[in-house]
Design an enzyme around this catalytic site. Sequence first.
Site, short mmCIF file in Angstrom:
data_model
loop_
_atom_site.label_atom_id
_atom_site.label_comp_id
_atom_site.label_asym_id
_atom_site.label_seq_id
_atom_site.Cartn_x
_atom_site.Cartn_y
_atom_site.Cartn_z
N ASP A 7 0.72 -1.11 -0.11
CA ASP A 7 0.02 0.03 -0.41
C ASP A 7 1.15 1.31 -0.22
O ASP A 7 2.39 1.55 0.97
CB ASP A 7 -1.03 -0.07 1.50
CG ASP A 7 -1.84 1.26 0.86
OD1 ASP A 7 -2.54 0.84 0.12
OD2 ASP A 7 -2.19 2.48 1.33
N PHE A 57 4.80 4.85 -13.52
CA PHE A 57 2.77 4.45 -13.21
C PHE A 57 2.07 5.81 -12.61
O PHE A 57 3.33 6.43 -11.79
CB PHE A 57 2.09 3.57 -13.42
CG PHE A 57 2.92 3.09 -11.61
CD1 PHE A 57 4.29 2.34 -11.90
CD2 PHE A 57 1.89 3.27 -10.76
CE1 PHE A 57 4.51 1.88 -10.63
CE2 PHE A 57 2.16 2.97 -9.33
CZ PHE A 57 4.10 2.60 -9.62
N LYS A 97 14.94 3.98 -10.81
CA LYS A 97 13.92 4.15 -9.91
C LYS A 97 13.51 3.09 -8.83
O LYS A 97 13.61 3.52 -8.14
CB LYS A 97 12.38 4.78 -10.87
CG LYS A 97 11.02 4.83 -9.89
CD LYS A 97 9.88 4.43 -10.11
CE LYS A 97 8.63 4.90 -9.15
NZ LYS A 97 7.77 3.51 -9.45
P1 ITT Z 1 -4.35 -2.22 -5.57
O1 ITT Z 1 -5.04 -1.47 -4.16
O2 ITT Z 1 -4.45 -3.80 -6.10
O3 ITT Z 1 -2.36 -2.56 -4.75
P2 ITT Z 1 -4.03 0.50 -6.16
O4 ITT Z 1 -3.38 1.16 -7.03
O5 ITT Z 1 -5.12 1.20 -5.34
O6 ITT Z 1 -4.40 -1.15 -6.55
P3 ITT Z 1 -2.73 2.08 -3.80
O7 ITT Z 1 -4.19 1.88 -3.45
O8 ITT Z 1 -1.91 1.32 -3.04
O9 ITT Z 1 -3.01 0.74 -5.07
O10 ITT Z 1 -2.48 3.09 -4.35
C1 ITT Z 1 -1.24 3.97 -4.45
C2 ITT Z 1 -1.29 4.53 -5.27
O11 ITT Z 1 -0.42 5.66 -4.92
C3 ITT Z 1 -1.36 3.99 -7.11
O12 ITT Z 1 -2.13 4.14 -7.11
C4 ITT Z 1 0.29 5.56 -7.75
O13 ITT Z 1 -0.95 6.40 -7.92
C5 ITT Z 1 0.31 6.25 -6.45
N1 ITT Z 1 1.78 4.47 -6.70
C6 ITT Z 1 2.28 4.42 -5.60
N2 ITT Z 1 3.19 4.36 -5.50
C7 ITT Z 1 3.75 4.66 -6.62
C8 ITT Z 1 5.12 4.82 -7.66
O14 ITT Z 1 6.06 4.36 -6.86
N3 ITT Z 1 4.94 5.79 -8.72
C9 ITT Z 1 3.81 6.76 -9.24
N4 ITT Z 1 2.82 6.76 -8.26
C10 ITT Z 1 2.77 5.47 -6.92
#
Ligand code: ITT
Length: 198
Positions: free
Chosen positions: A71, A157, A180
Amino acid sequence: MNKITEIIIGTNNQGKYKEICDLLPGNIKKYSPKELNIPSPEESGKSFKENSFIKASYFSKKINKICLSDDSGLEIDLLKGKPGIYSSRWAGEKNNFDLAIRKVFMEMDSVKKNWKNENKARFICNMTLYWPDGKTFSSEGHIEGKISAIKKGENGFGYDPIFIPNGYNKTFAEMEPKLKMSIDHRFNAFFKLKKFFI
Ligand code: ITT
Protein backbone atom coordinates in the site's frame (compact mmCIF):
# COMPACT_ATOMS: atom_id res chain seq x y z
CA MET A 1 14.35 -20.13 8.18
CA ASN A 2 12.61 -21.62 5.13
CA LYS A 3 12.81 -19.17 2.25
CA ILE A 4 9.59 -18.31 0.40
CA THR A 5 9.36 -20.18 -2.92
CA GLU A 6 5.91 -19.12 -4.16
CA ILE A 7 3.79 -16.08 -3.53
CA ILE A 8 0.73 -14.14 -4.59
CA ILE A 9 1.61 -10.49 -5.24
CA GLY A 10 -1.41 -8.76 -3.72
CA THR A 11 -2.05 -5.91 -6.11
CA ASN A 12 -4.22 -5.24 -9.14
CA ASN A 13 -2.08 -2.24 -10.11
CA GLN A 14 0.04 -3.47 -13.03
CA GLY A 15 2.71 -0.77 -12.55
CA LYS A 16 3.29 -1.93 -8.98
CA TYR A 17 3.00 -5.59 -9.94
CA LYS A 18 5.84 -5.25 -12.41
CA GLU A 19 8.08 -3.39 -9.96
CA ILE A 20 7.48 -5.96 -7.20
CA CYS A 21 8.17 -8.85 -9.62
CA ASP A 22 11.46 -7.21 -10.55
CA LEU A 23 12.44 -6.85 -6.87
CA LEU A 24 11.70 -10.51 -6.11
CA PRO A 25 14.13 -13.32 -7.03
CA GLY A 26 13.45 -14.60 -10.56
CA ASN A 27 13.12 -18.23 -9.53
CA ILE A 28 10.11 -17.97 -7.22
CA LYS A 29 6.61 -18.78 -8.49
CA LYS A 30 4.50 -15.62 -8.66
CA TYR A 31 0.70 -15.51 -8.76
CA SER A 32 -1.17 -12.44 -10.00
CA PRO A 33 -4.67 -11.41 -8.79
CA LYS A 34 -5.35 -10.03 -12.25
CA GLU A 35 -4.61 -13.37 -13.95
CA LEU A 36 -6.62 -15.22 -11.30
CA ASN A 37 -9.46 -12.72 -11.66
CA ILE A 38 -9.47 -11.71 -7.99
CA PRO A 39 -10.62 -8.09 -7.49
CA SER A 40 -9.00 -5.95 -4.76
CA PRO A 41 -10.72 -5.63 -1.37
CA GLU A 42 -12.10 -2.35 -0.08
CA GLU A 43 -9.32 -0.33 1.55
CA SER A 44 -11.04 0.74 4.74
CA GLY A 45 -7.88 1.26 6.82
CA LYS A 46 -6.68 4.57 8.21
CA SER A 47 -2.98 4.09 7.41
CA PHE A 48 -0.73 2.54 4.77
CA LYS A 49 -0.01 -0.24 7.24
CA GLU A 50 -3.68 -1.06 7.88
CA ASN A 51 -4.51 -1.09 4.16
CA SER A 52 -1.47 -3.18 3.33
CA PHE A 53 -2.52 -5.72 5.99
CA ILE A 54 -6.12 -5.79 4.64
CA LYS A 55 -4.82 -6.64 1.15
CA ALA A 56 -2.24 -9.22 2.27
CA SER A 57 -4.65 -11.19 4.46
CA TYR A 58 -7.43 -11.01 1.85
CA PHE A 59 -5.39 -12.29 -1.11
CA SER A 60 -3.62 -14.92 0.99
CA LYS A 61 -6.95 -16.34 2.16
CA LYS A 62 -8.31 -16.36 -1.41
CA ILE A 63 -5.75 -18.91 -2.65
CA ASN A 64 -4.23 -20.22 0.59
CA LYS A 65 -0.72 -19.04 -0.26
CA ILE A 66 1.68 -16.50 1.21
CA CYS A 67 0.86 -12.97 0.02
CA LEU A 68 3.07 -9.91 -0.37
CA SER A 69 0.98 -6.73 -0.58
CA ASP A 70 1.88 -3.07 -1.13
CA ASP A 71 0.00 0.00 0.00
CA SER A 72 1.62 3.17 -1.14
CA GLY A 73 1.03 6.82 -1.91
CA LEU A 74 2.31 10.34 -2.30
CA GLU A 75 2.41 12.77 0.65
CA ILE A 76 2.72 16.48 -0.14
CA ASP A 77 3.68 18.71 2.79
CA LEU A 78 1.89 21.81 1.43
CA LEU A 79 -1.32 19.76 1.22
CA LYS A 80 -0.88 18.47 4.80
CA GLY A 81 0.05 14.99 3.57
CA LYS A 82 -2.62 14.65 0.87
CA PRO A 83 -3.29 12.64 -1.26
CA GLY A 84 -1.59 10.10 1.10
CA ILE A 85 -3.62 6.92 1.52
CA TYR A 86 -6.12 8.35 -0.98
CA SER A 87 -3.51 8.56 -3.80
CA SER A 88 -5.27 5.96 -5.90
CA ARG A 89 -8.74 7.41 -5.24
CA TRP A 90 -7.68 10.88 -6.50
CA ALA A 91 -7.50 9.32 -9.98
CA GLY A 92 -11.19 8.37 -9.85
CA GLU A 93 -12.82 5.13 -10.89
CA LYS A 94 -11.24 5.29 -14.33
CA ASN A 95 -7.74 5.44 -12.86
CA ASN A 96 -7.11 8.75 -14.59
CA PHE A 97 -3.76 10.11 -13.42
CA ASP A 98 -3.94 13.15 -15.73
CA LEU A 99 -6.90 14.12 -13.57
CA ALA A 100 -5.14 13.30 -10.27
CA ILE A 101 -2.07 15.31 -11.32
CA ARG A 102 -4.21 18.29 -12.37
CA LYS A 103 -5.84 18.11 -8.95
CA VAL A 104 -2.42 18.15 -7.24
CA PHE A 105 -1.38 21.26 -9.23
CA MET A 106 -4.71 23.01 -8.56
CA GLU A 107 -4.62 22.35 -4.82
CA MET A 108 -0.98 23.44 -4.56
CA ASP A 109 -1.74 26.64 -6.54
CA SER A 110 -4.56 27.46 -4.16
CA VAL A 111 -2.37 27.04 -1.05
CA LYS A 112 0.81 28.79 -2.24
CA LYS A 113 1.33 30.71 -5.51
CA ASN A 114 5.10 30.11 -5.71
CA TRP A 115 5.18 26.45 -4.63
CA LYS A 116 7.18 25.69 -7.79
CA ASN A 117 10.28 27.37 -6.25
CA GLU A 118 10.33 25.08 -3.25
CA ASN A 119 8.17 22.29 -1.86
CA LYS A 120 8.52 18.94 -0.15
CA ALA A 121 6.89 15.58 -0.86
CA ARG A 122 7.56 11.90 -0.38
CA PHE A 123 6.40 8.52 -1.58
CA ILE A 124 5.62 5.96 1.13
CA CYS A 125 5.25 2.22 0.71
CA ASN A 126 4.11 -0.28 3.31
CA MET A 127 4.55 -3.94 2.46
CA THR A 128 2.97 -6.81 4.36
CA LEU A 129 3.77 -10.49 4.15
CA TYR A 130 0.89 -12.70 5.30
CA TRP A 131 1.24 -16.47 5.73
CA PRO A 132 -1.82 -18.80 5.58
CA ASP A 133 -1.21 -19.73 9.25
CA GLY A 134 -1.78 -16.08 10.24
CA LYS A 135 1.85 -15.02 10.69
CA THR A 136 2.58 -11.50 9.38
CA PHE A 137 5.52 -9.18 8.85
CA SER A 138 5.30 -5.61 7.67
CA SER A 139 7.84 -2.98 6.68
CA GLU A 140 7.76 0.60 5.47
CA GLY A 141 9.97 2.56 3.08
CA HIS A 142 9.96 6.10 1.80
CA ILE A 143 11.76 8.42 -0.57
CA GLU A 144 11.94 12.18 -0.09
CA GLY A 145 11.65 14.67 -2.93
CA LYS A 146 9.51 17.41 -4.43
CA ILE A 147 6.69 18.02 -6.87
CA SER A 148 7.90 19.06 -10.32
CA ALA A 149 6.67 22.38 -11.75
CA ILE A 150 5.48 20.52 -14.83
CA LYS A 151 4.50 16.95 -15.70
CA LYS A 152 7.47 15.25 -17.42
CA GLY A 153 8.44 11.79 -18.73
CA GLU A 154 6.73 8.70 -20.07
CA ASN A 155 8.03 5.86 -17.87
CA GLY A 156 6.47 4.39 -14.76
CA PHE A 157 2.90 4.94 -13.59
CA GLY A 158 0.68 7.01 -11.30
CA TYR A 159 2.36 10.16 -10.00
CA ASP A 160 5.80 9.33 -11.47
CA PRO A 161 5.69 12.26 -13.99
CA ILE A 162 5.54 14.86 -11.18
CA PHE A 163 7.87 13.45 -8.51
CA ILE A 164 11.55 14.46 -8.43
CA PRO A 165 13.56 12.58 -5.78
CA ASN A 166 16.14 14.55 -3.77
CA GLY A 167 19.59 14.50 -5.38
CA TYR A 168 18.23 14.22 -8.95
CA ASN A 169 16.82 16.68 -11.45
CA LYS A 170 14.57 14.25 -13.30
CA THR A 171 11.11 13.01 -12.46
CA PHE A 172 10.66 9.28 -11.79
CA ALA A 173 8.93 9.08 -15.19
CA GLU A 174 12.04 10.49 -16.94
CA MET A 175 14.39 8.03 -15.22
CA GLU A 176 15.42 4.60 -16.42
CA PRO A 177 12.99 2.24 -14.65
CA LYS A 178 16.00 0.35 -13.20
CA LEU A 179 17.28 3.50 -11.51
CA LYS A 180 13.87 4.35 -10.03
CA MET A 181 13.52 0.81 -8.73
CA SER A 182 16.90 0.93 -7.01
CA ILE A 183 16.10 4.00 -4.89
CA ASP A 184 12.34 4.28 -4.43
CA HIS A 185 9.93 3.74 -1.49
CA ARG A 186 9.10 0.22 -2.73
CA PHE A 187 12.78 -0.77 -2.85
CA ASN A 188 13.28 0.58 0.68
CA ALA A 189 10.28 -1.32 2.04
CA PHE A 190 11.31 -4.52 0.23
CA PHE A 191 14.88 -4.26 1.53
CA LYS A 192 13.56 -4.78 5.08
CA LEU A 193 11.78 -8.03 4.23
CA LYS A 194 13.99 -9.52 1.57
CA LYS A 195 15.50 -11.90 4.17
CA PHE A 196 12.36 -14.01 3.75
CA PHE A 197 13.24 -14.59 0.09
CA ILE A 198 17.03 -14.47 -0.30
P1 ITT B 1 -3.82 -2.13 -5.28
O1 ITT B 1 -4.61 -1.66 -4.10
O2 ITT B 1 -4.49 -3.21 -6.06
O3 ITT B 1 -2.41 -2.48 -4.91
P2 ITT B 1 -3.84 0.67 -6.02
O4 ITT B 1 -3.36 1.40 -7.24
O5 ITT B 1 -5.22 0.99 -5.53
O6 ITT B 1 -3.70 -0.90 -6.32
P3 ITT B 1 -2.81 1.80 -3.59
O7 ITT B 1 -4.13 1.77 -2.92
O8 ITT B 1 -1.62 1.40 -2.79
O9 ITT B 1 -2.80 0.85 -4.87
O10 ITT B 1 -2.60 3.24 -4.19
C1 ITT B 1 -1.33 3.74 -4.38
C2 ITT B 1 -1.38 4.83 -5.42
O11 ITT B 1 -0.24 5.68 -5.18
C3 ITT B 1 -1.18 4.24 -6.80
O12 ITT B 1 -2.41 4.10 -7.48
C4 ITT B 1 -0.27 5.23 -7.47
O13 ITT B 1 -1.01 6.17 -8.12
C5 ITT B 1 0.47 5.92 -6.35
N1 ITT B 1 1.82 5.35 -6.29
C6 ITT B 1 2.29 4.43 -5.43
N2 ITT B 1 3.56 4.10 -5.74
C7 ITT B 1 3.88 4.83 -6.83
C8 ITT B 1 5.01 4.92 -7.64
O14 ITT B 1 6.09 4.16 -7.41
N3 ITT B 1 5.00 5.76 -8.66
C9 ITT B 1 3.91 6.51 -8.93
N4 ITT B 1 2.78 6.48 -8.24
C10 ITT B 1 2.76 5.64 -7.19
